[in-house]
Design an enzyme around this catalytic site. Sequence first.
Site, PDB file in Angstrom:
ATOM      1  N   CYS A 178       5.950  -4.253   6.942  1.00  0.00           N
ATOM      2  CA  CYS A 178       6.214  -5.339   5.994  1.00  0.00           C
ATOM      3  C   CYS A 178       7.690  -5.678   6.011  1.00  0.00           C
ATOM      4  O   CYS A 178       8.065  -6.813   5.725  1.00  0.00           O
ATOM      5  CB  CYS A 178       5.749  -4.948   4.600  1.00  0.00           C
ATOM      6  SG  CYS A 178       6.436  -3.404   4.033  1.00  0.00           S
ATOM      7  N   PRO A 234      -8.678   3.379   1.605  1.00  0.00           N
ATOM      8  CA  PRO A 234      -7.820   3.173   2.767  1.00  0.00           C
ATOM      9  C   PRO A 234      -8.266   1.914   3.485  1.00  0.00           C
ATOM     10  O   PRO A 234      -9.406   1.457   3.320  1.00  0.00           O
ATOM     11  CB  PRO A 234      -8.092   4.411   3.632  1.00  0.00           C
ATOM     12  CG  PRO A 234      -9.441   4.901   3.217  1.00  0.00           C
ATOM     13  CD  PRO A 234      -9.623   4.478   1.777  1.00  0.00           C
ATOM     14  N   GLU A 256       1.879  -5.435  -3.405  1.00  0.00           N
ATOM     15  CA  GLU A 256       2.951  -5.291  -2.412  1.00  0.00           C
ATOM     16  C   GLU A 256       2.480  -6.006  -1.162  1.00  0.00           C
ATOM     17  O   GLU A 256       1.574  -5.530  -0.474  1.00  0.00           O
ATOM     18  CB  GLU A 256       3.225  -3.813  -2.155  1.00  0.00           C
ATOM     19  CG  GLU A 256       3.541  -3.085  -3.450  1.00  0.00           C
ATOM     20  CD  GLU A 256       4.494  -1.932  -3.293  1.00  0.00           C
ATOM     21  OE1 GLU A 256       4.453  -1.268  -2.249  1.00  0.00           O
ATOM     22  OE2 GLU A 256       5.294  -1.697  -4.223  1.00  0.00           O
ATOM     23  N   LEU A 257       3.077  -7.151  -0.879  1.00  0.00           N
ATOM     24  CA  LEU A 257       2.517  -8.069   0.114  1.00  0.00           C
ATOM     25  C   LEU A 257       3.454  -8.226   1.309  1.00  0.00           C
ATOM     26  O   LEU A 257       4.324  -7.398   1.538  1.00  0.00           O
ATOM     27  CB  LEU A 257       2.209  -9.404  -0.572  1.00  0.00           C
ATOM     28  CG  LEU A 257       1.402  -9.278  -1.880  1.00  0.00           C
ATOM     29  CD1 LEU A 257       1.218 -10.627  -2.549  1.00  0.00           C
ATOM     30  CD2 LEU A 257       0.049  -8.620  -1.629  1.00  0.00           C
ATOM     31  N   TRP A 288      -3.038  -0.493   6.628  1.00  0.00           N
ATOM     32  CA  TRP A 288      -3.165   0.474   7.712  1.00  0.00           C
ATOM     33  C   TRP A 288      -1.858   0.759   8.430  1.00  0.00           C
ATOM     34  O   TRP A 288      -1.759   1.681   9.212  1.00  0.00           O
ATOM     35  CB  TRP A 288      -4.159  -0.075   8.768  1.00  0.00           C
ATOM     36  CG  TRP A 288      -3.883  -1.511   9.091  1.00  0.00           C
ATOM     37  CD1 TRP A 288      -4.495  -2.594   8.519  1.00  0.00           C
ATOM     38  CD2 TRP A 288      -2.888  -2.045   9.976  1.00  0.00           C
ATOM     39  NE1 TRP A 288      -3.946  -3.763   9.004  1.00  0.00           N
ATOM     40  CE2 TRP A 288      -2.958  -3.450   9.901  1.00  0.00           C
ATOM     41  CE3 TRP A 288      -1.939  -1.467  10.836  1.00  0.00           C
ATOM     42  CZ2 TRP A 288      -2.119  -4.293  10.631  1.00  0.00           C
ATOM     43  CZ3 TRP A 288      -1.107  -2.303  11.563  1.00  0.00           C
ATOM     44  CH2 TRP A 288      -1.194  -3.695  11.460  1.00  0.00           C
ATOM     45  N   ASN A 289      -0.823  -0.073   8.168  1.00  0.00           N
ATOM     46  CA  ASN A 289       0.338   0.000   9.078  1.00  0.00           C
ATOM     47  C   ASN A 289       1.196   1.239   8.845  1.00  0.00           C
ATOM     48  O   ASN A 289       1.764   1.789   9.792  1.00  0.00           O
ATOM     49  CB  ASN A 289       1.159  -1.291   9.016  1.00  0.00           C
ATOM     50  CG  ASN A 289       1.711  -1.578   7.641  1.00  0.00           C
ATOM     51  OD1 ASN A 289       1.107  -1.231   6.622  1.00  0.00           O
ATOM     52  ND2 ASN A 289       2.858  -2.212   7.596  1.00  0.00           N
ATOM     53  N   GLU A 328       4.446 -14.832   8.459  1.00  0.00           N
ATOM     54  CA  GLU A 328       4.544 -13.446   8.921  1.00  0.00           C
ATOM     55  C   GLU A 328       3.878 -13.302  10.295  1.00  0.00           C
ATOM     56  O   GLU A 328       2.752 -13.750  10.495  1.00  0.00           O
ATOM     57  CB  GLU A 328       3.853 -12.531   7.907  1.00  0.00           C
ATOM     58  CG  GLU A 328       4.124 -11.062   8.157  1.00  0.00           C
ATOM     59  CD  GLU A 328       3.515 -10.167   7.078  1.00  0.00           C
ATOM     60  OE1 GLU A 328       2.361 -10.391   6.679  1.00  0.00           O
ATOM     61  OE2 GLU A 328       4.216  -9.223   6.649  1.00  0.00           O
ATOM     62  N   GLY A 365      -1.041  -5.038   1.010  1.00  0.00           N
ATOM     63  CA  GLY A 365      -1.736  -5.772   2.052  1.00  0.00           C
ATOM     64  C   GLY A 365      -1.186  -7.182   2.155  1.00  0.00           C
ATOM     65  O   GLY A 365      -0.045  -7.450   1.768  1.00  0.00           O
TER      66      GLY A 365
HETATM   67  P1  NAD Z   1      -5.262  -6.966   4.277  1.00  0.00           P
HETATM   68  O1  NAD Z   1      -4.915  -7.837   3.119  1.00  0.00           O
HETATM   69  O2  NAD Z   1      -6.088  -7.537   5.366  1.00  0.00           O
HETATM   70  O3  NAD Z   1      -6.047  -5.666   3.783  1.00  0.00           O
HETATM   71  C1  NAD Z   1      -5.485  -4.779   2.850  1.00  0.00           C
HETATM   72  C2  NAD Z   1      -6.605  -4.037   2.138  1.00  0.00           C
HETATM   73  O4  NAD Z   1      -7.340  -4.936   1.331  1.00  0.00           O
HETATM   74  C3  NAD Z   1      -7.598  -3.368   3.074  1.00  0.00           C
HETATM   75  O5  NAD Z   1      -7.924  -2.089   2.569  1.00  0.00           O
HETATM   76  C4  NAD Z   1      -8.798  -4.318   3.006  1.00  0.00           C
HETATM   77  O6  NAD Z   1     -10.028  -3.687   3.294  1.00  0.00           O
HETATM   78  C5  NAD Z   1      -8.744  -4.769   1.573  1.00  0.00           C
HETATM   79  N1  NAD Z   1      -9.392  -6.053   1.270  1.00  0.00           N
HETATM   80  C6  NAD Z   1      -9.629  -7.095   2.105  1.00  0.00           C
HETATM   81  N2  NAD Z   1     -10.233  -8.108   1.444  1.00  0.00           N
HETATM   82  C7  NAD Z   1     -10.388  -7.694   0.154  1.00  0.00           C
HETATM   83  C8  NAD Z   1     -10.919  -8.301  -1.029  1.00  0.00           C
HETATM   84  N3  NAD Z   1     -11.427  -9.539  -1.026  1.00  0.00           N
HETATM   85  N4  NAD Z   1     -10.891  -7.592  -2.170  1.00  0.00           N
HETATM   86  C9  NAD Z   1     -10.358  -6.352  -2.217  1.00  0.00           C
HETATM   87  N5  NAD Z   1      -9.851  -5.722  -1.126  1.00  0.00           N
HETATM   88  C10 NAD Z   1      -9.851  -6.389   0.045  1.00  0.00           C
HETATM   89  O7  NAD Z   1      -3.885  -6.403   4.845  1.00  0.00           O
HETATM   90  P2  NAD Z   1      -3.641  -5.406   6.070  1.00  0.00           P
HETATM   91  O8  NAD Z   1      -3.881  -6.112   7.345  1.00  0.00           O
HETATM   92  O9  NAD Z   1      -4.339  -4.123   5.828  1.00  0.00           O
HETATM   93  O10 NAD Z   1      -2.079  -5.093   5.918  1.00  0.00           O
HETATM   94  C11 NAD Z   1      -1.087  -5.897   6.485  1.00  0.00           C
HETATM   95  C12 NAD Z   1      -0.348  -6.637   5.394  1.00  0.00           C
HETATM   96  O11 NAD Z   1       0.158  -5.710   4.438  1.00  0.00           O
HETATM   97  C13 NAD Z   1       0.874  -7.373   5.906  1.00  0.00           C
HETATM   98  O12 NAD Z   1       0.940  -8.642   5.301  1.00  0.00           O
HETATM   99  C14 NAD Z   1       2.025  -6.493   5.456  1.00  0.00           C
HETATM  100  O13 NAD Z   1       3.258  -7.165   5.319  1.00  0.00           O
HETATM  101  C15 NAD Z   1       1.522  -5.984   4.154  1.00  0.00           C
HETATM  102  N6  NAD Z   1       2.217  -4.755   3.756  1.00  0.00           N
HETATM  103  C16 NAD Z   1       3.066  -4.823   2.684  1.00  0.00           C
HETATM  104  C17 NAD Z   1       3.785  -3.692   2.306  1.00  0.00           C
HETATM  105  C18 NAD Z   1       4.742  -3.729   1.147  1.00  0.00           C
HETATM  106  O14 NAD Z   1       5.185  -2.672   0.734  1.00  0.00           O
HETATM  107  N7  NAD Z   1       5.092  -4.891   0.616  1.00  0.00           N
HETATM  108  C19 NAD Z   1       3.607  -2.504   3.019  1.00  0.00           C
HETATM  109  C20 NAD Z   1       2.719  -2.469   4.087  1.00  0.00           C
HETATM  110  C21 NAD Z   1       2.020  -3.610   4.447  1.00  0.00           C
END
Ligand code: NAD
Length: 457
Positions: free
Chosen positions: A263, A157, A229-230, A132-133, A360, A207
């Site tokens: 991130c 999304p 991409e974490l 979402w960020n 993080e 995520g």
């Molecule tokens: P999150 O892991 O909580 O959620 C990401 C997505 O995964 C959401 O759409 C969520 O609904 C889904 N999800 C959750 N549990 C799931 C499961 N068991 N199976 C499948 N899908 C599932 O992350 P977030 O809070 O949305 O995002 C923040 C994180 O993303 C931070 O750690 C940030 O650093 C990272 N991020 C990384 C990049 C990059 O390019 N490396 C870019 C942006 C954000």
Amino acid sequence: MNQLLIHNPATGALITQVAADDGASVAAKAERARAAQPAWQATPLAERKACITRFRTAIVAQLETLAALMTSETGKPITMSRNELNGLLGRIDFFLKEVAAQLQTETVFNEGGMTEQIEHLPLGVVVNISAWNYPWFVGGNVYIAALLTGNAVLYKPSEYAALTGMAMARLLHEAGVPTDIFITVIGDGAVGAALLEQRIDGLFFTGSYATGAKIAQTLGPRMVKLQLELGGKDPTYVTDDADPRVAAESLADGAMYNAGQGCCSVERIYVHERIHDAFVAALVQAVQSFKVGDPMLDDTYLGPLTRAQQIEVLDAQVADARAKGAALLCGGARLHGPGNWYAPTVLSGVNHTMELMREESFGPIVGIQKVSGDAEAVQLMNDTRYGLTAGVFTPDEARAKALLAQIHSGSVYWNCCDRVSPRLPWSGRGDSGIGLTLSTHGIQTFTRHKAWHLRQA
Ligand code: NAD
């Protein structure tokens, strides 16, 4: 039908509720995408590009509305929402310019009646589970390149940016992308998990490490192309020959932009002992000058956190750091009132026994650690399980390059930070993930390579 409730993080108020998917609707959507994909693959590239060009035009025309929508559900300050949408245009232009060359069949050998060729074909049906960020950036990095290369996309999304995701679908469909070629899947993690059960050809995830690891575990035995991409814990080193004020102003922005919810936000700062005190004073001054307030207002720099639960993470990191001897220089607590507000926070005297320097934070908080020289700085910057970005501030180019060559991360920065370019690959090392987006390699990643061995009779 399940409902997804959408709240405004600045006020806590319910904005709306939307219909969410369940296992059965996710399966039906995956089947629709599977049936439609071959026709999209057969559609001439010029037509696929024309769709994305019209999508770009619509974003420009509706930029204010789209920015306000993103701000309402994520709390991102409106100027930053506009910046994200404007930044997306450059990425679209890059993909449009480069995609044809990436899809061209390559003849790599042609002698004595033997020809060898590499053909670039779409993967097929790909899933994009997104964060979402920066929803337009991280979503667009995947689905624009995936659509241009002939894939069907199931786009989930984040539940914290669902309205924005639905707006993306509307614009893509109005621009001519068939409704079965780009399909949104709405809901929380359970709906994301249902996507993993479908017959798919690629999974592109942005995520957290925790979710990424679960996805990898589920998909590993299925041999589906997987890209993750974490998160990051991105460091910057300020050397003794750097201008402490210039570095502090840039790094304050790198740490606090979008309330630190990036991130590649700067999360750890190492400063040479000779300029440490001047740097710390300048950084605190810069952070305290940021205007915190209503994210809909043009002069707001810092809005709320998107997710309420992150406040507990930040509180725990501050408490742990203070208990172990860190000095709290500003902030350090939630701001009271409705919504998810946290004061911009700076701590010095930190070290690697503290969670603040290891895990993080994903919030408006940064730790500053004093170092005795370059070797110690490199050792500390590499002392992390993540490896997304890292930077050095110094006027000395040779020193910067020598330092950055020793850093284990996907991207390195000299005299800049918190920066992404469409021309460069975006990737992480260690627990920051696998695979990449952006650059020409980030177009190729949505294709599979077929090897042709052709002998004349
Ligand atoms: P999150 O892991 O909580 O959620 C990401 C997505 O995964 C959401 O759409 C969520 O609904 C889904 N999800 C959750 N549990 C799931 C499961 N068991 N199976 C499948 N899908 C599932 O992350 P977030 O809070 O949305 O995002 C923040 C994180 O993303 C931070 O750690 C940030 O650093 C990272 N991020 C990384 C990049 C990059 O390019 N490396 C870019 C942006 C954000």
